[in-house]
Scaffold this motif. Structure first.
Motif, PDB file in Angstrom:
ATOM      1  N   SER A 260       0.735  -1.391   0.186  1.00 22.21           N
ATOM      2  CA  SER A 260       0.047  -0.002  -0.011  1.00 22.21           C
ATOM      3  C   SER A 260       0.708   1.300  -0.041  1.00 22.21           C
ATOM      4  O   SER A 260       1.937   1.031   0.164  1.00 22.21           O
ATOM      5  N   ARG A 261       0.240   2.406  -0.081  1.00 22.87           N
ATOM      6  CA  ARG A 261       0.916   3.617   0.232  1.00 22.87           C
ATOM      7  C   ARG A 261       1.031   4.009   1.582  1.00 22.87           C
ATOM      8  O   ARG A 261      -0.112   4.110   1.983  1.00 22.87           O
ATOM      9  N   VAL A 262       2.034   4.275   2.168  1.00 26.44           N
ATOM     10  CA  VAL A 262       2.138   4.557   3.469  1.00 26.44           C
ATOM     11  C   VAL A 262       3.121   5.701   3.628  1.00 26.44           C
ATOM     12  O   VAL A 262       4.180   5.964   2.689  1.00 26.44           O
ATOM     13  N   MET A 281       2.882  -8.505   0.358  1.00 23.87           N
ATOM     14  CA  MET A 281       2.684  -8.928  -0.830  1.00 23.87           C
ATOM     15  C   MET A 281       2.390  -7.686  -1.914  1.00 23.87           C
ATOM     16  O   MET A 281       1.651  -6.828  -1.410  1.00 23.87           O
ATOM     17  N   GLY A 282       2.942  -7.567  -2.946  1.00 21.33           N
ATOM     18  CA  GLY A 282       2.503  -6.269  -3.980  1.00 21.33           C
ATOM     19  C   GLY A 282       3.535  -5.329  -3.462  1.00 21.33           C
ATOM     20  O   GLY A 282       4.714  -5.686  -3.154  1.00 21.33           O
ATOM     21  N   VAL A 283       3.255  -4.253  -4.415  1.00 20.98           N
ATOM     22  CA  VAL A 283       4.019  -3.132  -4.028  1.00 20.98           C
ATOM     23  C   VAL A 283       3.883  -2.169  -2.978  1.00 20.98           C
ATOM     24  O   VAL A 283       2.570  -1.791  -2.676  1.00 20.98           O
ATOM     25  N   THR A 284       4.705  -1.690  -2.178  1.00 20.20           N
ATOM     26  CA  THR A 284       4.647  -0.789  -1.182  1.00 20.20           C
ATOM     27  C   THR A 284       5.155   0.371  -1.380  1.00 20.20           C
ATOM     28  O   THR A 284       6.484   0.465  -1.845  1.00 20.20           O
ATOM     29  N   GLU A 285       4.579   1.790  -1.256  1.00 22.84           N
ATOM     30  CA  GLU A 285       5.168   3.141  -1.876  1.00 22.84           C
ATOM     31  C   GLU A 285       5.347   3.763  -0.364  1.00 22.84           C
ATOM     32  O   GLU A 285       4.207   3.806   0.307  1.00 22.84           O
ATOM     33  N   VAL A 286       6.439   3.890  -0.028  1.00 26.56           N
ATOM     34  CA  VAL A 286       6.814   5.017   1.292  1.00 26.56           C
ATOM     35  C   VAL A 286       7.316   6.279   1.040  1.00 26.56           C
ATOM     36  O   VAL A 286       8.229   6.545   0.275  1.00 26.56           O
TER      37      VAL A 286
END
Length: 316
Positions: A260-262, A281-286
């Motif tokens: 998730s986007r965090v 799982m998947g793409v994380t945007e920091v």
């Protein structure tokens, strides 16, 4: 708690280096020696062994007039290392590494060549990175005596930790090494040699991927739970009650963490989100990575070297 102890910086400089006039105005601290000449040594007992207050007092006392005695000072490795640096620069400090410092002030200090100790918090973060990704990582140089508490907790969770040589540690959370998945546990932050508050957010991220519930008690820094809200966006099941967090651990039927986007709102919480993103799982945007940059040099480059799929992008 950290906010409460921040006042020690003001009270201690005012009390111990007697004759210090302090004024806090519009968020700024104005200080001058009341005697019009300079700082004067004295005795001071810290109600809490604050690292910042201990370091501030030690530096001020090193050039104050007379002898200063500081008791109940922090014993973190960084405080001892600062004392050794000051000594190398000509300061007269006795008791480095203990809870009592006796400092004879000098009129001046000089330059010196000095090698700082390895960053135990950075080392601990990469140790947790190995655990959260169920990988095997070797780290060097490290001072193992500075990492005892994190080594103990990782071992209790199920990691295998071995010393491969002087200043070299190997942390393995691979299935073949541990014979089962990692387990939840109880953790309480404490002054050194206890578990460091600066590794609490990262370890919380790890515990979201472990079997069973875990409990984390934060006894040092009262604002050390800001990352929990962002961890929720990744799917983590964490409940916070004051200074205590209950982490549910991984689910059996689905991925515990999902990309998730965090937003990184502080240094250590930001590092925890990066570690969680690597396990999700998947793409994380920091976002807000400037906070992370304050405490880690080339963080993503080192993670990439270890095999992480991570990149930095500019946001306009």
């Amino acid at each position: 708690m950290a906010n409460k102890w921040s006042f020690l910086h003001l009270l201690s400089v005012q009390d111990i280096l007697i004759s210090k006039v302090l004024l806090v105005k519009h968020g700024k601290v104005y200080a001058k020696a009341a005697n019009g000449r300079g700082l004067v040594g004295g005795h001071f007992h810290l109600d809490y062994p604050s690292v910042g207050a201990s370091e501030t007092l030690m530096m001020a006392a090193s050039m104050a007039d007379g002898v200063s005695v500081l008791t109940n000072v922090a014993q973190e490795p960084e405080v001892e290392d600062l004392a050794r640096f000051l000594i190398a620069c000509g300061a007269q400090i006795k008791g480095a590494g203990t809870s009592t410092l006796v400092i004879s002030g000098r009129k001046s200090l000089h330059g010196a060549q000095f090698t700082v100790i390895p960053d135990r918090i950075e080392a601990g973060t990469f140790m947790i990175a190995a655990a959260i990704t169920r990988s095997c990582v070797s780290l060097s140089p490290v001072v193992t005596s500075h990492l005892t508490s994190i080594m103990d907790k990782l071992s209790l969770a199920g990691c295998r930790i071995s010393q491969k040589g002087p200043g070299v540690l190997e942390v393995s959370a691979e299935h073949a090494a541990r014979g089962g998945d990692l387990e939840g546990l109880y953790l309480k932050t404490l002054p050194f040699p206890g578990f460091p508050t600066d590794l609490q957010p990262q370890f919380m991220a790890l515990l979201t991927t472990c079997n069973g519930p875990s409990t984390i008690e934060e006894s040092i820094f009262e604002n050390r739970m800001h990352h929990v809200k962002e961890m929720h966006k990744l799917g983590a099941a964490i409940r916070v009650h004051g200074s205590v967090a209950v982490v549910e651990g991984k689910r059996q039927t689905s991925a515990t963490l999902c990309g998730s986007r965090v937003d990184a709102v502080d240094l250590r919480g930001g590092a925890a989100l990066v570690l969680a993103g690597m396990a999700a799982m998947g793409v994380t945007e920091v976002t807000g990575v400037a906070h992370i940059d304050r405490g880690y040099d080339n963080f993503e480059a080192k993670l990439i070297y270890l095999g992480a799929d991570i990149r930095r992008e500019a946001i306009f």
